[in-house]
Design a protein around this motif. Structure first.
Motif, mmCIF file in Angstrom:
data_model
loop_
_atom_site.group_PDB
_atom_site.id
_atom_site.type_symbol
_atom_site.label_atom_id
_atom_site.label_comp_id
_atom_site.label_asym_id
_atom_site.label_seq_id
_atom_site.Cartn_x
_atom_site.Cartn_y
_atom_site.Cartn_z
ATOM 1 N N SER A 79 1.033 -1.181 -0.103
ATOM 2 C CA SER A 79 -0.090 0.137 -0.093
ATOM 3 C C SER A 79 0.868 1.295 -0.215
ATOM 4 O O SER A 79 2.019 1.205 0.307
ATOM 5 N N SER A 199 1.888 6.288 -3.633
ATOM 6 C CA SER A 199 0.717 5.506 -3.427
ATOM 7 C C SER A 199 0.199 5.177 -4.970
ATOM 8 O O SER A 199 -0.441 5.673 -5.461
ATOM 9 N N THR A 201 -1.791 2.974 -5.666
ATOM 10 C CA THR A 201 -3.227 2.766 -5.669
ATOM 11 C C THR A 201 -3.970 3.898 -6.481
ATOM 12 O O THR A 201 -4.893 3.814 -7.015
ATOM 13 N N LYS A 202 -3.330 5.090 -6.430
ATOM 14 C CA LYS A 202 -4.254 6.090 -7.023
ATOM 15 C C LYS A 202 -3.910 6.382 -8.539
ATOM 16 O O LYS A 202 -4.314 5.455 -9.236
ATOM 17 N N SER A 208 -8.842 2.148 -8.933
ATOM 18 C CA SER A 208 -9.502 2.002 -7.598
ATOM 19 C C SER A 208 -9.665 0.127 -7.601
ATOM 20 O O SER A 208 -10.599 0.028 -6.919
ATOM 21 N N THR A 211 -4.325 -2.098 -4.590
ATOM 22 C CA THR A 211 -3.681 -1.439 -3.387
ATOM 23 C C THR A 211 -2.121 -1.752 -3.309
ATOM 24 O O THR A 211 -1.818 -2.716 -3.175
ATOM 25 N N ASP A 241 -2.477 -7.596 -7.802
ATOM 26 C CA ASP A 241 -2.465 -6.288 -7.956
ATOM 27 C C ASP A 241 -1.569 -5.340 -8.710
ATOM 28 O O ASP A 241 -1.647 -4.458 -9.525
ATOM 29 N N THR A 331 -10.949 8.619 -1.924
ATOM 30 C CA THR A 331 -10.068 7.991 -2.479
ATOM 31 C C THR A 331 -9.701 9.105 -3.849
ATOM 32 O O THR A 331 -10.382 10.123 -3.734
ATOM 33 N N ASP A 334 -9.059 7.899 -9.659
ATOM 34 C CA ASP A 334 -9.784 6.616 -10.301
ATOM 35 C C ASP A 334 -10.344 7.129 -11.728
ATOM 36 O O ASP A 334 -10.076 8.443 -11.902
#
Length: 393
Positions: A79, A199, A201-202, A208, A211, A241, A331, A334
């Motif tokens: 993460s 991150s 993730t972003k 989205s 992670t 992921d 968040t 996305d």
């Protein structure tokens, strides 16, 4: 006939090769001999042993992000906060002092305020839009300074070059969280950063559904310390992921440009809307660091817009209810636009006074602009703002 054991082998594609990289979920990897295993651990040959220590999908993703940031041997973590923890916990010890930007992501602030002090590491939070504030906070025991180029969620722009000069003069590590800005807007290593993190993730992964984090140090010895800490504490990234994020990187530049263009339009529209008391977007002339944004970000405003409305929590509730089709979610990055309310999400752990000091009121919102049709997105925000005005009176 003597029976022999056979390990499963993935069928080869003959003279062709797959266009899309495969997902390799194996937890363990077999070696031929103790000597070959030694060679892998000693770094004289390439290979994998145990997935917690690295696996092919993490390696492929790391090298892709390395190329974007101008780094070598970056580390993919489970993460973005794992990447932050690898730096703050893996590179400090009792008696050290750490300086952080007072507008850092909420969980980063919490780690500095609550977790580091438990380990005997003291922290100071300062306004990183002023390099002199960092210089004034440095002590003999200061180990590092951590900043975001553009703060979350107030979108203030750090004096990256000035802070890098101060850190270099004082022998203090400069750590830059480049999640908001991404390498498309700024490459912190080119401005004197010692460590850069994301991150993933972003915006980098962008959908989205993965992670992940990434971190790299310019110094190879520091980078190895980060890697060992990440392996020891189990900051392992999922192969699936990693595979999803690598897929996302294929469209990153296109997504970034489209979202940025729409974000500029949204910021301008918000600024002209009754009931909106403040708009923050880096390339607008009324941004507090507009000149620095032009110089540092080269006119790239990125995809984040923050704004404030009159009417407090009641108006905020009305806006999120009426803005149908915009996900109210804490968040960013996305493909779909998301609306975040920091007072009830990322910065809820701060006191009201602490939030007020950062300019975060009950009417303050952060928007992560996605890829929707710009006209439809602006119309939806207009509906939400009209509902908020009706409540505010």
């Amino acid at each position: 006939m003597k029976k022999t054991l056979q390990r499963p082998v993935t069928p080869l594609a003959g003279v062709s090769s797959p266009v899309v990289p495969g997902i390799m979920p194996s937890v363990v990897y077999a070696s031929d001999t103790p000597d070959s295993l030694d060679a892998q651990y000693e770094g004289t040959t390439q290979g994998f042993t145990y997935a917690r220590e690295g696996h092919p999908n993490a390696e492929m993703l790391a090298r892709r992000i390395d190329a974007m940031e101008g780094a070598e041997n970056g580390i993919v973590t489970g993460s973005g906060m794992a990447a932050v923890a690898a730096v703050l916990l893996g590179l400090t010890q009792t008696g050290d002092h750490v300086i952080g930007g007072n507008g850092l992501y909420g969980r980063s602030l919490r780690m500095m305020a609550e977790d580091l002090p438990r380990m005997g590491v003291t922290t100071t939070l300062v306004d990183v839009t002023r390099a002199e504030a960092v210089a004034e906070a440095i002590r003999p025991e200061t180990r590092m300074v951590m900043i975001e180029v553009v703060s979350n969620p107030s979108l203030r722009i750090a004096d990256l070059d000035g802070i890098a000069t101060v850190c270099n003069e004082k022998g203090v590590l400069l750590v830059v969280d480049n999640t908001f800005t991404t390498p498309s807007a700024v490459k912190p290593f080119e401005h004197g950063a010692d460590i850069v993190l994301h991150s993933v993730t972003k915006l980098l992964a962008g959908h989205s559904d993965a992670t992940l984090g990434w971190v790299a140090a310019k110094d190879s010895a520091l980078n190895e310390r980060l890697r060992v800490f990440a392996v020891t504490t189990g900051m392992t990234a999922s192969p699936f992921d990693c595979w999803l994020a690598e897929r996302g990187l294929a469209t990153f530049d296109l997504r970034f440009t489209r979202a940025q263009d729409t974000a500029q339009r949204l910021a301008d529209m918000l600024a002209e809307t009754p009931g909106v008391t403040r708009v923050l977007y880096p390339t607008r002339a009324d941004h507090p660091e507009a000149a620095r944004a032009q110089s540092l970000l080269k006119g790239r405003g990125c995809n984040m817009v923050s704004f404030e409305i009159a009417g407090g929590r009641a108006a905020a509730n009305a806006l999120t209810t009426a803005a149908q089709g915009i996900a109210f979610a804490p968040t960013l990055g996305d493909v779909g636009t998301t609306l975040s309310h920091p007072a009830s999400s990322s910065h809820r752990g701060l006191t009201p006074e602490g939030r007020a000091a950062l300019g975060i009121s009950e009417g303050f919102f952060r928007v992560s602009v996605g890829l929707e049709d710009p006209e439809a997105l602006l119309a939806t925000f207009a509906d939400g703002l009209a509902a908020a005005r009706a409540v505010a009176g």
